[in-house]
Design a protein around this motif. Structure first.
Motif, PDB file in Angstrom:
ATOM      1  N   GLN A 186      35.793  16.836 -23.603  1.00 53.51           N
ATOM      2  CA  GLN A 186      36.609  16.206 -22.575  1.00 53.51           C
ATOM      3  C   GLN A 186      36.093  14.803 -22.334  1.00 53.51           C
ATOM      4  OE1 GLN A 186      39.287  17.887 -21.195  1.00 53.51           O
ATOM      5  NE2 GLN A 186      39.918  15.950 -20.249  1.00 53.51           N
ATOM      6  N   ALA A 187      36.927  13.805 -22.622  1.00 52.01           N
ATOM      7  CA  ALA A 187      36.561  12.415 -22.381  1.00 52.01           C
ATOM      8  C   ALA A 187      37.333  11.917 -21.161  1.00 52.01           C
ATOM      9  CB  ALA A 187      36.850  11.573 -23.609  1.00 52.01           C
ATOM     10  N   ARG A 188      37.490  10.627 -21.040  1.00 52.07           N
ATOM     11  CA  ARG A 188      38.148  10.086 -19.843  1.00 52.07           C
ATOM     12  C   ARG A 188      39.571  10.606 -19.683  1.00 52.07           C
ATOM     13  NH1 ARG A 188      39.465   3.715 -18.336  1.00 52.07           N
ATOM     14  NH2 ARG A 188      39.839   4.096 -16.111  1.00 52.07           N
ATOM     15  N   ASP A 189      40.370  10.498 -20.748  1.00 51.65           N
ATOM     16  CA  ASP A 189      41.774  10.893 -20.673  1.00 51.65           C
ATOM     17  C   ASP A 189      42.203  11.835 -21.786  1.00 51.65           C
ATOM     18  OD1 ASP A 189      42.505   9.332 -18.362  1.00 51.65           O
ATOM     19  OD2 ASP A 189      42.386   7.554 -19.630  1.00 51.65           O
ATOM     20  N   THR A 190      41.290  12.234 -22.653  1.00 53.00           N
ATOM     21  CA  THR A 190      41.648  13.102 -23.768  1.00 53.00           C
ATOM     22  C   THR A 190      40.781  14.352 -23.766  1.00 53.00           C
ATOM     23  OG1 THR A 190      40.085  12.091 -25.338  1.00 53.00           O
ATOM     24  CG2 THR A 190      42.282  11.094 -25.164  1.00 53.00           C
ATOM     25  N   GLY A 191      41.336  15.411 -24.322  1.00 48.90           N
ATOM     26  CA  GLY A 191      40.592  16.659 -24.460  1.00 48.90           C
ATOM     27  C   GLY A 191      40.851  17.260 -25.824  1.00 48.90           C
ATOM     28  N   VAL A 192      39.878  18.016 -26.314  1.00 50.57           N
ATOM     29  CA  VAL A 192      40.009  18.638 -27.627  1.00 50.57           C
ATOM     30  C   VAL A 192      39.329  19.997 -27.598  1.00 50.57           C
ATOM     31  CG1 VAL A 192      37.902  17.562 -28.524  1.00 50.57           C
ATOM     32  CG2 VAL A 192      39.682  18.295 -30.124  1.00 50.57           C
ATOM     33  N   CYS A 193      39.842  20.922 -28.394  1.00 50.00           N
ATOM     34  CA  CYS A 193      39.185  22.214 -28.573  1.00 50.00           C
ATOM     35  C   CYS A 193      39.398  22.676 -30.001  1.00 50.00           C
ATOM     36  CB  CYS A 193      39.736  23.260 -27.600  1.00 50.00           C
ATOM     37  SG  CYS A 193      38.980  24.907 -27.785  1.00 50.00           S
ATOM     38  N   VAL A 194      38.353  23.273 -30.562  1.00 48.86           N
ATOM     39  CA  VAL A 194      38.452  23.934 -31.862  1.00 48.86           C
ATOM     40  C   VAL A 194      37.972  25.361 -31.692  1.00 48.86           C
ATOM     41  CG1 VAL A 194      37.550  24.047 -34.213  1.00 48.86           C
ATOM     42  CG2 VAL A 194      38.168  21.838 -33.234  1.00 48.86           C
TER      43      VAL A 194
ATOM     44  N   GLU B 139      41.335   2.367 -21.297  1.00 52.14           N
ATOM     45  CA  GLU B 139      40.215   2.274 -22.221  1.00 52.14           C
ATOM     46  C   GLU B 139      39.339   3.524 -22.100  1.00 52.14           C
ATOM     47  OE1 GLU B 139      39.316  -0.048 -24.617  1.00 52.14           O
ATOM     48  OE2 GLU B 139      41.411  -0.560 -24.267  1.00 52.14           O
ATOM     49  N   PRO B 140      38.838   4.040 -23.234  1.00 53.13           N
ATOM     50  CA  PRO B 140      37.965   5.219 -23.175  1.00 53.13           C
ATOM     51  C   PRO B 140      36.567   4.849 -22.687  1.00 53.13           C
ATOM     52  CG  PRO B 140      38.083   4.400 -25.417  1.00 53.13           C
ATOM     53  CD  PRO B 140      39.045   3.559 -24.607  1.00 53.13           C
ATOM     54  N   TRP B 141      35.801   5.858 -22.318  1.00 49.95           N
ATOM     55  CA  TRP B 141      34.388   5.624 -22.013  1.00 49.95           C
ATOM     56  C   TRP B 141      33.689   5.087 -23.261  1.00 49.95           C
ATOM     57  CZ3 TRP B 141      34.105  11.253 -19.892  1.00 49.95           C
ATOM     58  CH2 TRP B 141      34.615  11.283 -18.584  1.00 49.95           C
TER      59      TRP B 141
ATOM     60  N   TYR C  11      50.733   9.793 -30.661  1.00 49.73           N
ATOM     61  CA  TYR C  11      50.231  10.480 -31.836  1.00 49.73           C
ATOM     62  C   TYR C  11      50.976  10.075 -33.107  1.00 49.73           C
ATOM     63  CZ  TYR C  11      47.484  13.684 -28.914  1.00 49.73           C
ATOM     64  OH  TYR C  11      46.581  14.229 -28.050  1.00 49.73           O
ATOM     65  N   ASP C  12      51.332   8.811 -33.238  1.00 48.39           N
ATOM     66  CA  ASP C  12      52.020   8.402 -34.457  1.00 48.39           C
ATOM     67  C   ASP C  12      51.047   8.380 -35.624  1.00 48.39           C
ATOM     68  OD1 ASP C  12      50.671   6.289 -33.336  1.00 48.39           O
ATOM     69  OD2 ASP C  12      52.092   4.777 -33.994  1.00 48.39           O
ATOM     70  N   ASP C  13      51.585   8.348 -36.832  1.00 48.77           N
ATOM     71  CA  ASP C  13      50.761   8.387 -38.042  1.00 48.77           C
ATOM     72  C   ASP C  13      49.751   7.245 -38.043  1.00 48.77           C
ATOM     73  OD1 ASP C  13      51.997  10.613 -39.039  1.00 48.77           O
ATOM     74  OD2 ASP C  13      53.519   9.473 -40.128  1.00 48.77           O
ATOM     75  N   GLY C  14      48.535   7.568 -38.467  1.00 49.77           N
ATOM     76  CA  GLY C  14      47.496   6.558 -38.570  1.00 49.77           C
ATOM     77  C   GLY C  14      46.630   6.415 -37.334  1.00 49.77           C
ATOM     78  N   ARG C  15      46.998   7.103 -36.241  1.00 51.01           N
ATOM     79  CA  ARG C  15      46.179   7.026 -35.027  1.00 51.01           C
ATOM     80  C   ARG C  15      44.874   7.793 -35.218  1.00 51.01           C
ATOM     81  NH1 ARG C  15      47.550   2.997 -31.459  1.00 51.01           N
ATOM     82  NH2 ARG C  15      49.824   2.905 -31.277  1.00 51.01           N
ATOM     83  N   LEU C  16      43.836   7.330 -34.533  1.00 51.30           N
ATOM     84  CA  LEU C  16      42.540   7.988 -34.554  1.00 51.30           C
ATOM     85  C   LEU C  16      42.320   8.708 -33.229  1.00 51.30           C
ATOM     86  CD1 LEU C  16      40.360   5.219 -36.231  1.00 51.30           C
ATOM     87  CD2 LEU C  16      41.471   7.190 -37.313  1.00 51.30           C
ATOM     88  N   LEU C  17      41.874   9.955 -33.305  1.00 53.44           N
ATOM     89  CA  LEU C  17      41.697  10.804 -32.139  1.00 53.44           C
ATOM     90  C   LEU C  17      40.228  10.897 -31.751  1.00 53.44           C
ATOM     91  CD1 LEU C  17      44.541  11.528 -33.201  1.00 53.44           C
ATOM     92  CD2 LEU C  17      44.077  13.896 -32.561  1.00 53.44           C
ATOM     93  N   GLU C  18      40.003  10.962 -30.466  1.00 52.10           N
ATOM     94  CA  GLU C  18      38.645  11.059 -29.924  1.00 52.10           C
ATOM     95  C   GLU C  18      38.160  12.517 -29.988  1.00 52.10           C
ATOM     96  OE1 GLU C  18      36.447   9.092 -26.032  1.00 52.10           O
ATOM     97  OE2 GLU C  18      38.571   9.593 -25.929  1.00 52.10           O
TER      98      GLU C  18
END
Length: 294
Positions: free
Chosen positions: A251-259, A200-202, A40-47
């Motif tokens: 929920q993707a291959r290796d990442t998850g997010v919630c708002v 690699e992501p889906w 999660y360093d600066d400039g990274r893009l999140l799925e």
């Protein structure tokens, strides 16, 4: 396996178990450096994965307000090759078109890429018969990535514009959300490594499924989107968590997010995680917003 969390919300200092999770936390504008720079360093893009659906649902609302698209339009009127037994765009948006999670024949997400091969709308036309035969009872709730892929294709057919161009015009303007993309630079994607190799992501961003889960952005733009939805009281495409509180996960291959957004209370929270199971981010945010910060 230890996960990596990235959080933003309202409240006070997170409990100790969150401080040990090695992410980055923003609470009431105060930032604490618990970030794992490998991910999660600066400039990274999140799925965003399925959080993208709230954007697609909002797009349908905006096009209706502009009298460009009527949500009551039959899918078959815009995509004649798909006979979905009277399903409308509104049915797709509310997961009530009776469609399965993915198209018939999709690869297993554990060992394969369920979006592989779905590069364009011809993919839907080629499988129209199988898609129609997979439809269950119209009007019953059935969560569907396929339904949102079809919804995106239908709005493209109605407007003559690409789904992402519509998103930029009506929901996420470039000047306010500059990093949002469906084509992230491979070197900027926030992805985990296993045994030293980056996973690699889906390919959900590469074809018709992008309307169901294809967005990426910086953490700042992700958090900005959540706050905007909270302040404007957006509910289309969201699920009710409790009274006047709404949420959506991805929920993707290796990442998850919630708002989670609570417009009446003017509260919101965002969690992004890697190498965690489904609903981990949702459970974390519920704890953060409603158990520890009452």
């Amino acid at each position: 396996m230890v996960g990596r969390f990235l959080l933003v919300g309202n409240g006070s200092r997170p409990p100790a178990e969150l401080r040990r999770s090695r992410g980055i936390v923003v609470i009431d504008g105060e930032r604490s450096d618990w970030r794992d720079d490998r991910f999660y360093d600066d400039g990274r893009l999140l799925e965003w994965s399925s959080l993208t659906k709230t954007v697609t649902a909002r797009l349908l609302v905006e096009l209706e307000r502009a009298r460009i698209v009527d949500p009551a339009t039959l899918v078959s009127e815009l995509l004649p090759y798909l006979d979905l037994s009277g399903a409308t765009l509104r049915d797709l948006s509310s997961h009530r078109a009776g469609l399965p999670v993915m198209h018939p024949g999709a690869e297993n997400g554990v060992f394969g890429d369920p979006c592989r091969g779905a590069e364009n709308v011809e993919f839907l036309a080629d499988r129209a018969g199988a898609v129609a035969s997979s439809q269950s009872r119209l009007g019953e709730y059935r969560y569907s990535n396929l339904g949102y892929a079809i919804l995106g294709a239908a709005m493209e057919a109605a407007t003559g514009k690409q789904w992402f161009d519509l998103v930029r015009e009506w929901v996420l303007p470039t000047e306010q959300f500059p990093s949002v993309t469906v084509a992230p630079d491979a070197n900027r994607r926030a992805l985990p490594r296993l045994l030293g190799f980056r996973r690699e992501p889906w390919s959900i961003s590469d074809g018709v499924y992008r309307a169901a889960g294809g967005l990426w952005s910086s953490f700042e733009d992700l958090a900005g989107y959540a706050e905007r939805c909270m302040r404007r009281g957006h509910r289309s495409g969201w699920f009710m968590l409790r009274n006047a509180v709404y949420y959506h996960t991805g929920q993707a291959r290796d990442t998850g997010v919630c708002v989670i957004i609570a417009p009446e209370a003017e509260r919101f929270g965002v969690a992004h995680a890697m190498l965690r199971g489904p609903n981990a981010t949702k459970a974390l945010l519920e704890n953060l917003m409603f158990d520890n910060y009452r």
